[in-house]
Design a protein around this motif. Sequence first.
Motif, PDB file in Angstrom:
ATOM      1  N   TYR A  14       0.829  -1.209   0.000  1.00  9.70           N
ATOM      2  CA  TYR A  14       0.000   0.000   0.000  1.00  9.70           C
ATOM      3  C   TYR A  14       0.864   1.259   0.000  1.00  9.70           C
ATOM      4  CZ  TYR A  14      -4.089   2.894   0.946  1.00  9.70           C
ATOM      5  OH  TYR A  14      -5.095   3.826   0.856  1.00  9.70           O
ATOM      6  N   LEU A  15       1.979   1.213   0.720  1.00  8.10           N
ATOM      7  CA  LEU A  15       2.903   2.346   0.745  1.00  8.10           C
ATOM      8  C   LEU A  15       3.383   2.672  -0.669  1.00  8.10           C
ATOM      9  CD1 LEU A  15       4.812   4.337   2.290  1.00  8.10           C
ATOM     10  CD2 LEU A  15       6.396   2.426   2.548  1.00  8.10           C
ATOM     11  N   ASP A  16       3.744   1.647  -1.428  1.00  7.34           N
ATOM     12  CA  ASP A  16       4.208   1.848  -2.808  1.00  7.34           C
ATOM     13  C   ASP A  16       3.102   2.456  -3.669  1.00  7.34           C
ATOM     14  OD1 ASP A  16       6.566   0.792  -2.018  1.00  7.34           O
ATOM     15  OD2 ASP A  16       6.298  -1.173  -2.964  1.00  7.34           O
ATOM     16  N   GLU A  17       1.884   1.946  -3.465  1.00  6.65           N
ATOM     17  CA  GLU A  17       0.739   2.440  -4.216  1.00  6.65           C
ATOM     18  C   GLU A  17       0.477   3.918  -3.893  1.00  6.65           C
ATOM     19  OE1 GLU A  17      -2.319  -0.692  -3.910  1.00  6.65           O
ATOM     20  OE2 GLU A  17      -3.743   0.989  -3.943  1.00  6.65           O
ATOM     21  N   LEU A  18       0.506   4.237  -2.609  1.00  3.35           N
ATOM     22  CA  LEU A  18       0.265   5.613  -2.172  1.00  3.35           C
ATOM     23  C   LEU A  18       1.321   6.564  -2.706  1.00  3.35           C
ATOM     24  CD1 LEU A  18      -0.658   5.548   1.623  1.00  3.35           C
ATOM     25  CD2 LEU A  18      -2.030   6.472  -0.233  1.00  3.35           C
ATOM     26  N   GLU A  19       2.565   6.120  -2.618  1.00  2.00           N
ATOM     27  CA  GLU A  19       3.672   6.975  -3.079  1.00  2.00           C
ATOM     28  C   GLU A  19       3.492   7.285  -4.554  1.00  2.00           C
ATOM     29  OE1 GLU A  19       7.258   8.182  -4.900  1.00  2.00           O
ATOM     30  OE2 GLU A  19       6.424   6.179  -5.214  1.00  2.00           O
ATOM     31  N   ASN A  28      -5.650   7.400 -10.135  1.00  2.00           N
ATOM     32  CA  ASN A  28      -6.187   7.182  -8.780  1.00  2.00           C
ATOM     33  C   ASN A  28      -5.708   8.235  -7.791  1.00  2.00           C
ATOM     34  OD1 ASN A  28      -7.698   4.850  -9.205  1.00  2.00           O
ATOM     35  ND2 ASN A  28      -5.856   3.567  -9.088  1.00  2.00           N
ATOM     36  N   SER A  29      -5.223   9.370  -8.319  1.00  2.00           N
ATOM     37  CA  SER A  29      -4.503  10.284  -7.435  1.00  2.00           C
ATOM     38  C   SER A  29      -5.390  11.299  -6.731  1.00  2.00           C
ATOM     39  CB  SER A  29      -3.426  11.014  -8.235  1.00  2.00           C
ATOM     40  OG  SER A  29      -4.026  11.960  -9.102  1.00  2.00           O
ATOM     41  N   LYS A  30      -6.634  11.443  -7.163  1.00  2.00           N
ATOM     42  CA  LYS A  30      -7.450  12.550  -6.648  1.00  2.00           C
ATOM     43  C   LYS A  30      -7.613  12.568  -5.133  1.00  2.00           C
ATOM     44  CE  LYS A  30      -9.906  14.962 -10.119  1.00  2.00           C
ATOM     45  NZ  LYS A  30     -11.039  14.980 -11.042  1.00  2.00           N
ATOM     46  N   ASP A  31      -7.824  11.381  -4.532  1.00  2.00           N
ATOM     47  CA  ASP A  31      -7.990  11.369  -3.073  1.00  2.00           C
ATOM     48  C   ASP A  31      -6.723  10.856  -2.365  1.00  2.00           C
ATOM     49  OD1 ASP A  31      -8.053   8.762  -3.879  1.00  2.00           O
ATOM     50  OD2 ASP A  31      -9.799   8.190  -2.670  1.00  2.00           O
ATOM     51  N   SER A  32      -5.592  10.965  -3.063  1.00  2.00           N
ATOM     52  CA  SER A  32      -4.366  10.368  -2.508  1.00  2.00           C
ATOM     53  C   SER A  32      -3.875  11.080  -1.251  1.00  2.00           C
ATOM     54  CB  SER A  32      -3.261  10.332  -3.566  1.00  2.00           C
ATOM     55  OG  SER A  32      -2.968  11.643  -3.990  1.00  2.00           O
ATOM     56  N   ILE A  33      -4.148  12.375  -1.132  1.00  2.00           N
ATOM     57  CA  ILE A  33      -3.717  13.099   0.078  1.00  2.00           C
ATOM     58  C   ILE A  33      -4.478  12.544   1.289  1.00  2.00           C
ATOM     59  CG2 ILE A  33      -3.804  15.340   1.259  1.00  2.00           C
ATOM     60  CD1 ILE A  33      -3.161  16.664  -1.387  1.00  2.00           C
ATOM     61  N   GLU A  34      -5.801  12.424   1.139  1.00  2.00           N
ATOM     62  CA  GLU A  34      -6.625  11.904   2.237  1.00  2.00           C
ATOM     63  C   GLU A  34      -6.222  10.472   2.584  1.00  2.00           C
ATOM     64  OE1 GLU A  34      -7.798  13.633  -0.334  1.00  2.00           O
ATOM     65  OE2 GLU A  34      -8.437  15.414   0.772  1.00  2.00           O
TER      66      GLU A  34
END
Length: 231
Positions: free
Chosen positions: A188-193, A216-222
Amino acid sequence: MRESILTIPITDVFEPKCGCPICRIRDTLEQHTIEYIMGAAMMEPDVRIETNKAGFCKEHFEQMRACKNRLSLALMLQTHLQELQKHVFDEKKLFETREGKNKKTVEKVSKITCDCFVCNKIEWGMSRLMNTVFELYGKEREFRAQFAEQEYICLPHYKMLMKRSETDVDKAHRNEFRTACNELVKKYLDELEKDVSHYCKMYDYRNTGKDADWGNSKDSIERAIKFLTTR
Ligand SMILES: [Zn+2]
Ligand SMILES: [Zn+2]
């Protein structure tokens, strides 16, 4: 505290494969506790004694404020403030100039400002429910598979799981458990990064057009904040 708050079927909590399952256990306990104190329990003297003493943290005040029953909250606040008047800011003691008196007041205030009735109940319930999780992990192969299929484990709960695994996961499955936890975090860390990096790139002037692909980046900050803090 009523044991019914703990009535959470663990295998059901692990059924949906979205988010961190330990956050889901926490959220369910939290919801049960908020419903409990905003309901009839608020009038029970033993519950009131506890809420008067501990008070609530900002997060849980907000959740209570979002409930319809504002009178419940007002009544709890009333007696909590009265308790502060009586036991912490008692006029007779407070204005004595004798050395050490204010120190005691500050000590009492520091204790109250980091206390919360709901957080205490969640912690109490969590430690019990985690026993069930570890027990199931040791006993049931299907549960071990279900555990490994989760979307991710958030960072604070990873820390808790790894720490408790030393004593609470039976030896035969300890390595498997830790590998599962490590994989769930790493993946998940890799995906988030990747998503947060994509988000940053979208601010590039070449990517500001109407057809820009946010992926998939739109809500990546949240999602990143939730992963890092559980909230
Ligand atoms: Zn979590
Ligand atoms: Zn709290």
